[in-house]
Design a protein around this motif. Structure first.
Motif, PDB file in Angstrom:
ATOM      1  N   MET A 170      20.122  -3.480 -21.847  1.00  0.00           N
ATOM      2  CA  MET A 170      20.071  -4.401 -21.276  1.00  0.00           C
ATOM      3  C   MET A 170      20.985  -5.419 -20.135  1.00  0.00           C
ATOM      4  SD  MET A 170      19.814  -6.498 -25.463  1.00  0.00           S
ATOM      5  CE  MET A 170      19.789  -8.099 -25.233  1.00  0.00           C
ATOM      6  N   THR A 171      22.102  -4.843 -20.685  1.00  0.00           N
ATOM      7  CA  THR A 171      23.573  -5.159 -19.842  1.00  0.00           C
ATOM      8  C   THR A 171      22.822  -4.397 -18.106  1.00  0.00           C
ATOM      9  OG1 THR A 171      24.750  -4.829 -21.660  1.00  0.00           O
ATOM     10  CG2 THR A 171      25.775  -5.163 -19.105  1.00  0.00           C
ATOM     11  N   ALA A 172      21.971  -3.328 -18.484  1.00  0.00           N
ATOM     12  CA  ALA A 172      21.771  -3.025 -16.808  1.00  0.00           C
ATOM     13  C   ALA A 172      20.842  -3.976 -16.047  1.00  0.00           C
ATOM     14  CB  ALA A 172      21.601  -1.586 -17.369  1.00  0.00           C
ATOM     15  N   VAL A 173      19.399  -4.313 -17.007  1.00  0.00           N
ATOM     16  CA  VAL A 173      18.709  -4.617 -16.605  1.00  0.00           C
ATOM     17  C   VAL A 173      18.896  -6.154 -15.595  1.00  0.00           C
ATOM     18  CG1 VAL A 173      16.877  -6.288 -17.112  1.00  0.00           C
ATOM     19  CG2 VAL A 173      16.744  -3.593 -17.951  1.00  0.00           C
ATOM     20  N   TYR A 174      20.147  -7.152 -16.552  1.00  0.00           N
ATOM     21  CA  TYR A 174      20.791  -8.151 -16.621  1.00  0.00           C
ATOM     22  C   TYR A 174      21.648  -7.831 -14.622  1.00  0.00           C
ATOM     23  CZ  TYR A 174      20.247  -9.373 -20.765  1.00  0.00           C
ATOM     24  OH  TYR A 174      19.908  -9.754 -22.523  1.00  0.00           O
ATOM     25  N   HIS A 175      22.359  -6.919 -14.729  1.00  0.00           N
ATOM     26  CA  HIS A 175      22.868  -6.785 -13.293  1.00  0.00           C
ATOM     27  C   HIS A 175      21.604  -6.478 -12.129  1.00  0.00           C
ATOM     28  CE1 HIS A 175      23.567  -3.105 -10.833  1.00  0.00           C
ATOM     29  NE2 HIS A 175      24.708  -4.207 -10.584  1.00  0.00           N
ATOM     30  N   ARG A 176      20.620  -5.715 -12.471  1.00  0.00           N
ATOM     31  CA  ARG A 176      19.274  -5.535 -11.607  1.00  0.00           C
ATOM     32  C   ARG A 176      19.097  -7.018 -11.143  1.00  0.00           C
ATOM     33  NH1 ARG A 176      16.519  -0.907 -10.508  1.00  0.00           N
ATOM     34  NH2 ARG A 176      16.537  -1.995  -8.914  1.00  0.00           N
ATOM     35  N   ARG A 177      19.376  -7.912 -12.198  1.00  0.00           N
ATOM     36  CA  ARG A 177      18.713  -9.117 -12.473  1.00  0.00           C
ATOM     37  C   ARG A 177      19.234  -9.950 -10.777  1.00  0.00           C
ATOM     38  NH1 ARG A 177      17.876 -13.453 -10.928  1.00  0.00           N
ATOM     39  NH2 ARG A 177      17.638 -15.594 -12.463  1.00  0.00           N
ATOM     40  N   PHE A 178      20.658  -9.336 -11.173  1.00  0.00           N
ATOM     41  CA  PHE A 178      20.853 -10.673 -10.051  1.00  0.00           C
ATOM     42  C   PHE A 178      21.532  -9.839  -9.012  1.00  0.00           C
ATOM     43  CE2 PHE A 178      22.197 -12.522 -14.705  1.00  0.00           C
ATOM     44  CZ  PHE A 178      21.840 -13.580 -14.140  1.00  0.00           C
ATOM     45  N   TYR A 179      21.493  -8.175  -8.868  1.00  0.00           N
ATOM     46  CA  TYR A 179      22.362  -7.871  -7.912  1.00  0.00           C
ATOM     47  C   TYR A 179      21.338  -5.957  -7.773  1.00  0.00           C
ATOM     48  CZ  TYR A 179      26.833 -10.641  -8.155  1.00  0.00           C
ATOM     49  OH  TYR A 179      27.439 -10.835  -8.320  1.00  0.00           O
ATOM     50  N   PRO A 180      19.611  -7.074  -7.350  1.00  0.00           N
ATOM     51  CA  PRO A 180      18.695  -6.069  -7.178  1.00  0.00           C
ATOM     52  C   PRO A 180      18.396  -4.729  -5.918  1.00  0.00           C
ATOM     53  CG  PRO A 180      18.401  -8.013  -6.676  1.00  0.00           C
ATOM     54  CD  PRO A 180      19.895  -7.979  -7.117  1.00  0.00           C
ATOM     55  N   ASP A 181      19.188  -4.821  -5.581  1.00  0.00           N
ATOM     56  CA  ASP A 181      20.201  -3.738  -4.478  1.00  0.00           C
ATOM     57  C   ASP A 181      20.795  -3.295  -4.026  1.00  0.00           C
ATOM     58  OD1 ASP A 181      17.732  -4.566  -2.789  1.00  0.00           O
ATOM     59  OD2 ASP A 181      18.763  -6.073  -1.544  1.00  0.00           O
ATOM     60  N   ASP A 182      21.677  -3.068  -5.416  1.00  0.00           N
ATOM     61  CA  ASP A 182      22.774  -2.296  -5.983  1.00  0.00           C
ATOM     62  C   ASP A 182      23.016  -0.489  -5.646  1.00  0.00           C
ATOM     63  OD1 ASP A 182      24.973  -4.184  -5.018  1.00  0.00           O
ATOM     64  OD2 ASP A 182      25.421  -4.196  -7.887  1.00  0.00           O
ATOM     65  N   VAL A 183      21.755  -0.134  -6.882  1.00  0.00           N
ATOM     66  CA  VAL A 183      21.483   0.406  -7.108  1.00  0.00           C
ATOM     67  C   VAL A 183      20.047   1.355  -6.600  1.00  0.00           C
ATOM     68  CG1 VAL A 183      23.804   1.115  -9.046  1.00  0.00           C
ATOM     69  CG2 VAL A 183      20.658  -0.165  -9.776  1.00  0.00           C
ATOM     70  N   ASP A 184      19.783   2.364  -7.052  1.00  0.00           N
ATOM     71  CA  ASP A 184      18.561   2.633  -6.699  1.00  0.00           C
ATOM     72  C   ASP A 184      17.527   3.409  -7.989  1.00  0.00           C
ATOM     73  OD1 ASP A 184      19.013   3.992  -3.538  1.00  0.00           O
ATOM     74  OD2 ASP A 184      20.524   4.422  -4.530  1.00  0.00           O
ATOM     75  N   GLY A 185      17.780   2.775  -9.196  1.00  0.00           N
ATOM     76  CA  GLY A 185      17.124   2.785  -9.959  1.00  0.00           C
ATOM     77  C   GLY A 185      17.814   2.291 -11.503  1.00  0.00           C
ATOM     78  N   THR A 186      16.916   2.028 -12.704  1.00  0.00           N
ATOM     79  CA  THR A 186      17.768   1.879 -13.611  1.00  0.00           C
ATOM     80  C   THR A 186      16.811   2.714 -15.008  1.00  0.00           C
ATOM     81  OG1 THR A 186      18.049  -0.195 -12.830  1.00  0.00           O
ATOM     82  CG2 THR A 186      18.339  -0.170 -15.066  1.00  0.00           C
ATOM     83  N   VAL A 187      17.704   3.040 -15.835  1.00  0.00           N
ATOM     84  CA  VAL A 187      16.446   3.828 -17.200  1.00  0.00           C
ATOM     85  C   VAL A 187      17.303   2.816 -17.847  1.00  0.00           C
ATOM     86  CG1 VAL A 187      16.179   5.631 -18.368  1.00  0.00           C
ATOM     87  CG2 VAL A 187      16.095   5.821 -15.562  1.00  0.00           C
ATOM     88  N   ALA A 188      16.665   1.932 -18.358  1.00  0.00           N
ATOM     89  CA  ALA A 188      16.973   0.931 -19.975  1.00  0.00           C
ATOM     90  C   ALA A 188      15.749   1.918 -21.087  1.00  0.00           C
ATOM     91  CB  ALA A 188      17.185  -0.311 -19.813  1.00  0.00           C
ATOM     92  N   TYR A 189      17.200   1.944 -22.741  1.00  0.00           N
ATOM     93  CA  TYR A 189      16.778   2.950 -23.168  1.00  0.00           C
ATOM     94  C   TYR A 189      16.390   1.596 -24.644  1.00  0.00           C
ATOM     95  CZ  TYR A 189      17.706   7.033 -21.668  1.00  0.00           C
ATOM     96  OH  TYR A 189      17.116   8.764 -20.565  1.00  0.00           O
TER      97      TYR A 189
END
Length: 456
Positions: A170-189
């Motif tokens: 959840m935390t990883a997804v919330y980070h992408r919601r506010f900072y979508p361009d910080d990283v190149d991909g997210t894997v949420a288990y």
């Protein structure tokens, strides 16, 4: 019900110790020198680990309130498992405190990369002092993550992936919601998505989970039997609490409430951490009191519903009761035997001197972003994990994103448990995001990940 699931599956991504052999000379371009040059980053120490890796303990200076940096600071704990400066880097968001043992997460192994593991704000010792609990929200935590990634790009300038399990996912997804361009991909288990806190699917899920209705009936029957034998079981619980110095007066209220919470939580915990293969271990109503006590302790843990068991997870329950939402499972099948109702409300699990007010709509906005603008997201859920009853779902505007359901899996679901074609697709996607080829071979030593607990 067992909220610990969103915790340890905290401690669903784990980490084994891995680094350069003890006593080996550091390379000429030493990564430690680079780390020590990063502003706000402190190298606390380096621990021995497996050949080919180095393991650093670090802290990073964060504002207690990113909107008002002058209001104070705290030191956020993290670890770095260094592989190579030229490899991609995976940031593992724990969602809780740092696991005691550092192991490589599945994405780290798949891309053969470096790994940064980040403790969530307000989990001790990563807590401001004094603590203003109003500074614990998803934006503040996302900004912590953003600052760490931005700072470490001075050392690791290759591709970045974020991951996490349960609340970490959840935390990883919330980070992408506010900072979508910080990283190149997210894997949420196994990351739940409680869009509408007043409309839950957990009762429906638990009514049909597994392949054997008799197993579900046996769980309800042993719950009722435990409540009938309340006197005997509470006496055993009290003896254990006395021996261990455990209390009930600060948060839980009293031992009877702790006992009922343990009993109520058991079906959720059973499917979260155990499953169909353990149905034969559910005691019959004719079993001895010792056998029934042992089953509840092994499945839900009596210790968890003591003051000492709950207190470490206060930041999770606070977030659940203010923004994340929480799972509601009806206690109606046990109602005639209960002394208390609705015990699993987060307000019952956070000290009364900490104010809480729920903000409806926060998760709806995250969900809307995932469906309309999310990209490079991968969700991996377990078919028999109660937390997967309310998953993140992709929408018409989601780009280059994937959702997988691991057959028969609980809260420890992994890509490696998918059918072969889906596993190959997921692994290929992750490596494409990281711009790497498949490793020639994996280290058997580093492939083990412990199942983490996630409280309910």
């Amino acid at each position: 019900m067992n909220w610990r699931g969103l915790v340890t599956t905290v401690a669903v991504c784990g980490m084994l110790l891995v680094g350069a052999p003890v006593g080996a000379a550091p390379p000429a371009d030493d990564v430690r020198d680079r780390l020590e040059a990063v502003p706000d980053l402190t190298v606390v120490g380096e621990r021995p680990t497996e050949p080919g890796f180095r393991l650093f303990d670090l802290t990073f200076t964060q504002p207690a309130d990113h909107r008002n940096p002058a209001a104070g600071q705290f030191q956020q704990r993290l670890t770095l498992l260094h592989r190579d400066l030229s490899r991609p880097t995976v940031l593992y968001a724990s969602g809780y405190d740092l696991p005691e043992k550092t192991t490589r997460t599945e994405p780290t192994r798949l891309v053969d990369g470096n790994q940064v593991s980040l403790e969530h704000r307000f989990f001790t010792p990563s807590r401001p002092d004094p603590a203003d609990w109003g500074d614990l929200d998803i934006w503040q935590a996302a900004t912590d993550q953003h600052r760490v990634i931005s700072a470490l790009r001075a050392v690791y300038d290759d591709r970045w992936i974020t991951t996490g399990a349960s609340k970490g996912g959840m935390t990883a997804v919330y980070h992408r919601r506010f900072y979508p361009d910080d990283v190149d991909g997210t894997v949420a288990y196994v990351a739940p998505n409680d869009v509408d806190n007043d409309r839950d699917r957990y009762d429906e899920f638990l009514a049909g989970v597994g392949t054997d209705p008799a197993c579900r009936a046996a769980l309800t029957a042993v719950q009722r039997e435990a409540l009938v034998r309340r006197g005997e079981l509470v006496a055993k619980f009290q003896a254990y609490a006395d021996a261990e110095g455990l209390t009930f007066d600060r948060i839980i209220g009293d031992i009877d409430r702790g006992f009922e919470m343990t009993v109520i939580d058991t079906p959720f915990a059973f499917w979260q951490y155990r499953g169909q293969d353990d149905c034969a271990q559910v005691p019959a109503t004719t079993a001895s009191t010792d056998e029934i006590y042992a089953f509840f302790d092994q499945t839900t843990e009596f210790r968890f519903y003591t003051d000492q068991g709950i207190e470490p997870y206060a930041p999770y329950y606070y977030q659940a009761g203010t923004q994340l939402g929480w799972p509601h499972v009806s206690d109606e099948p046990l109602a005639d035997l209960l002394h208390n109702r609705e015990l699993s409300q987060p307000r019952n699990l956070v000290s009364r001197d900490i104010p809480m007010r729920f903000e409806p709509g926060v998760m709806h906005r995250v969900d809307a972003w995932v469906r309309s603008r999310g990209s490079e997201l991968m969700f991996v859920n377990g078919e028999r994990d109660p937390w997967s009853a309310e998953p993140f779902e992709l929408g018409p505007g989601t780009r280059d994103s994937y959702s997988y359901l691991v057959p028969g899996a609980n809260h420890g679901a992994k890509i490696e448990g998918l059918p072969a074609d889906q596993q190959a697709e997921a692994e290929q996607t992750l490596r494409r995001w990281a711009e790497v080829e498949a490793p020639a071979m994996r280290s058997a030593v580093l492939d083990a990940e412990p199942l983490q607990r996630h409280p309910r």
